[in-house]
Scaffold this motif. Sequence first.
Motif: not given
Length: 99
Positions: A67-77
């Motif tokens: 979660r800290e390494a990728v974007s918020a959009e990636d986590i949402e996906n």
Amino acid sequence: MSEGISGDEARHLATEVPGELRGYLYKDVDFAERIDLVEFLNEVGVRAGTDGERTAKGARAVLTTLREAVSAEDIENLESELPKDFRRLLHPVDRSVGA
């Protein structure tokens, strides 16, 4: 966890993490297998040689790092492809004093 997400999502996330972690997100297939949280934690425990709360803590740590390494959009996906009970691992509650 790559079993529980689509091949496209796994490949995309693999481009966002350090090279030594990419292999863990590799998938031969494009479809996502439906896996619930208990089944996921059991599989993680078998692979890691842990059980119970130690397995859950380790899974939370890995997902927190992701979660800290990728974007918020990636986590949402990612969240949109996983069963809702996985949110407990993706967004652990901080129970520390004064939080």
